[in-house]
Motif scaffolding. Structure first.
Motif, mmCIF file in Angstrom:
data_model
loop_
_atom_site.group_PDB
_atom_site.id
_atom_site.type_symbol
_atom_site.label_atom_id
_atom_site.label_comp_id
_atom_site.label_asym_id
_atom_site.label_seq_id
_atom_site.Cartn_x
_atom_site.Cartn_y
_atom_site.Cartn_z
ATOM 1 N N TRP A 196 0.834 -1.215 0.000
ATOM 2 C CA TRP A 196 0.000 0.000 0.000
ATOM 3 C C TRP A 196 0.865 1.259 0.000
ATOM 4 O O TRP A 196 0.666 2.166 -0.819
ATOM 5 N N VAL A 197 1.823 1.314 0.919
ATOM 6 C CA VAL A 197 2.686 2.492 1.028
ATOM 7 C C VAL A 197 3.561 2.626 -0.217
ATOM 8 O O VAL A 197 3.679 3.719 -0.796
ATOM 9 N N HIS A 198 4.149 1.532 -0.651
ATOM 10 C CA HIS A 198 5.069 1.567 -1.795
ATOM 11 C C HIS A 198 4.367 2.027 -3.069
ATOM 12 O O HIS A 198 4.846 2.951 -3.753
ATOM 13 N N LEU A 199 3.241 1.416 -3.396
ATOM 14 C CA LEU A 199 2.572 1.746 -4.659
ATOM 15 C C LEU A 199 2.006 3.161 -4.649
ATOM 16 O O LEU A 199 2.028 3.851 -5.675
ATOM 17 N N ASN A 200 1.500 3.603 -3.521
ATOM 18 C CA ASN A 200 0.986 4.974 -3.465
ATOM 19 C C ASN A 200 2.114 5.987 -3.588
ATOM 20 O O ASN A 200 1.939 7.043 -4.218
ATOM 21 N N LEU A 201 3.272 5.682 -3.027
ATOM 22 C CA LEU A 201 4.415 6.585 -3.198
ATOM 23 C C LEU A 201 4.897 6.585 -4.643
ATOM 24 O O LEU A 201 5.274 7.641 -5.175
ATOM 25 N N VAL A 202 4.882 5.434 -5.282
ATOM 26 C CA VAL A 202 5.258 5.371 -6.698
ATOM 27 C C VAL A 202 4.316 6.229 -7.526
ATOM 28 O O VAL A 202 4.742 7.006 -8.383
ATOM 29 N N LEU A 203 3.007 6.116 -7.262
ATOM 30 C CA LEU A 203 2.036 6.908 -8.014
ATOM 31 C C LEU A 203 2.206 8.401 -7.748
ATOM 32 O O LEU A 203 2.064 9.220 -8.662
ATOM 33 N N PHE A 204 2.504 8.756 -6.516
ATOM 34 C CA PHE A 204 2.730 10.160 -6.163
ATOM 35 C C PHE A 204 3.905 10.730 -6.952
ATOM 36 O O PHE A 204 3.782 11.760 -7.635
ATOM 37 N N LEU A 205 5.036 10.053 -6.895
ATOM 38 C CA LEU A 205 6.245 10.560 -7.532
ATOM 39 C C LEU A 205 6.192 10.406 -9.053
ATOM 40 O O LEU A 205 6.603 11.307 -9.791
ATOM 41 N N PHE A 206 5.683 9.279 -9.507
ATOM 42 C CA PHE A 206 5.628 9.011 -10.945
ATOM 43 C C PHE A 206 4.771 10.057 -11.659
ATOM 44 O O PHE A 206 5.160 10.588 -12.712
ATOM 45 N N ASN A 207 3.616 10.372 -11.092
ATOM 46 C CA ASN A 207 2.715 11.315 -11.743
ATOM 47 C C ASN A 207 3.228 12.749 -11.708
ATOM 48 O O ASN A 207 2.718 13.596 -12.453
ATOM 49 N N LEU A 208 4.217 13.026 -10.885
ATOM 50 C CA LEU A 208 4.799 14.370 -10.844
ATOM 51 C C LEU A 208 5.972 14.525 -11.819
ATOM 52 O O LEU A 208 6.538 15.608 -11.921
ATOM 53 N N MET A 209 6.306 13.468 -12.541
ATOM 54 C CA MET A 209 7.393 13.574 -13.512
ATOM 55 C C MET A 209 6.945 14.469 -14.671
ATOM 56 O O MET A 209 5.765 14.483 -15.047
ATOM 57 N N PRO A 210 7.867 15.238 -15.252
ATOM 58 C CA PRO A 210 7.502 16.267 -16.242
ATOM 59 C C PRO A 210 7.325 15.751 -17.660
ATOM 60 O O PRO A 210 7.883 16.297 -18.610
ATOM 61 N N PHE A 211 6.567 14.671 -17.807
ATOM 62 C CA PHE A 211 6.310 14.118 -19.135
ATOM 63 C C PHE A 211 4.811 14.075 -19.389
ATOM 64 O O PHE A 211 4.031 13.759 -18.484
ATOM 65 N N PRO A 212 4.385 14.379 -20.622
ATOM 66 C CA PRO A 212 2.969 14.222 -20.946
ATOM 67 C C PRO A 212 2.648 12.721 -21.060
ATOM 68 O O PRO A 212 3.489 11.940 -21.501
ATOM 69 N N PRO A 213 1.469 12.304 -20.612
ATOM 70 C CA PRO A 213 0.334 13.108 -20.133
ATOM 71 C C PRO A 213 0.253 13.188 -18.612
ATOM 72 O O PRO A 213 -0.842 13.330 -18.066
ATOM 73 N N LEU A 214 1.390 13.093 -17.919
ATOM 74 C CA LEU A 214 1.381 13.042 -16.458
ATOM 75 C C LEU A 214 1.037 14.402 -15.856
ATOM 76 O O LEU A 214 1.166 15.451 -16.486
ATOM 77 N N ASP A 215 0.636 14.354 -14.578
ATOM 78 C CA ASP A 215 0.233 15.581 -13.887
ATOM 79 C C ASP A 215 1.384 16.573 -13.763
ATOM 80 O O ASP A 215 1.177 17.783 -13.776
#
Length: 222
Positions: free
Chosen positions: A139-158
């Protein structure tokens, strides 16, 4: 035999499924909710202002996660026309999704610490304790991955959307113009060994730093 085609060990699958259903649902709901609060009811009208996972999960994107370790949920529609301050609202709407995963990760670690102090938990059979620990770790690992991954500066990420709202209109126009090329580049990084050089080391450092912050905050409870 079937486990050879999965990105996760077979015994992890139930915990991964529970985590991702919750993580994706809360992530997309957060986008929809913040957009709604800033005056955009587009997602609300399409039934996305809900915590019902069926409204947010993309079947193909979800299946791919279990097969290759990479997937997606249904993007929440956002119409910037309804925002009084499009740039500020855009940043907050984009950040809301990853931030929700950060909160879920912290809540998971917090709950793990609290439960570990309860006498009846310590009295559970070893198999149950191991399963509980495994679930919280996932739970902790995957949510942290999603947090950091989605903040990467590539489209279509957040992260890409946030940068678009931070830069000048001229730069934003150029970013939009080359967005499709950026998406192709990002896809190449994900599906080739380059991800082990350019993406996962960044995520690993980010997770280590975030976990250190979490542990500092939870230190009085440890």
């Amino acid at each position: 035999m079937f486990s050879n085609f999965l990105a996760f060990p077979l015994e992890y699958i139930p915990f991964v499924a529970i985590t991702l259903i919750a993580a994706f649902t809360v992530h997309e709901f957060s986008h929809a909710y913040v957009a709604y609060r800033f005056g955009d009811s587009t997602a609300e009208k399409q039934g996305r202002l809900t915590l019902n996972p069926i409204k947010h999960l993309d079947p193909f994107g979800t299946i791919l996660i279990f097969l290759v370790g990479f997937g997606w949920a249904k993007p929440v529609p956002v119409n910037r026309f309804f925002f009084k301050n499009p740039r500020r609202a855009g940043i907050l709407v984009s950040f809301a999704g990853p931030f929700s995963n950060l909160v879920l990760a912290f809540l998971g670690l917090f709950l793990q610490v609290i439960l570990a102090k309860l006498p009846f938990i310590a009295g559970l059979p070893d198999g149950y304790l191991q399963s509980l620990t495994l679930f919280f770790n996932i739970w902790v690992h995957l949510n942290l991955v999603l947090f950091l991954f989605n903040l990467m500066p590539f489209p279509p990420l957040d992260g890409f959307r946030i940068i678009q709202d931070l830069v000048s209109p001229d730069v934003r126009a150029k970013m939009t113009q080359y967005e499709s090329y950026g998406a192709i580049l990002f896809l190449i990084l994900i599906i080739t060994p380059l991800d082990n050089i350019l993406i996962w080391p960044v995520l690993d450092r980010g997770m280590r730093f975030t976990l250190n912050v979490f542990n500092t905050l939870l230190q009085p409870l440890l």
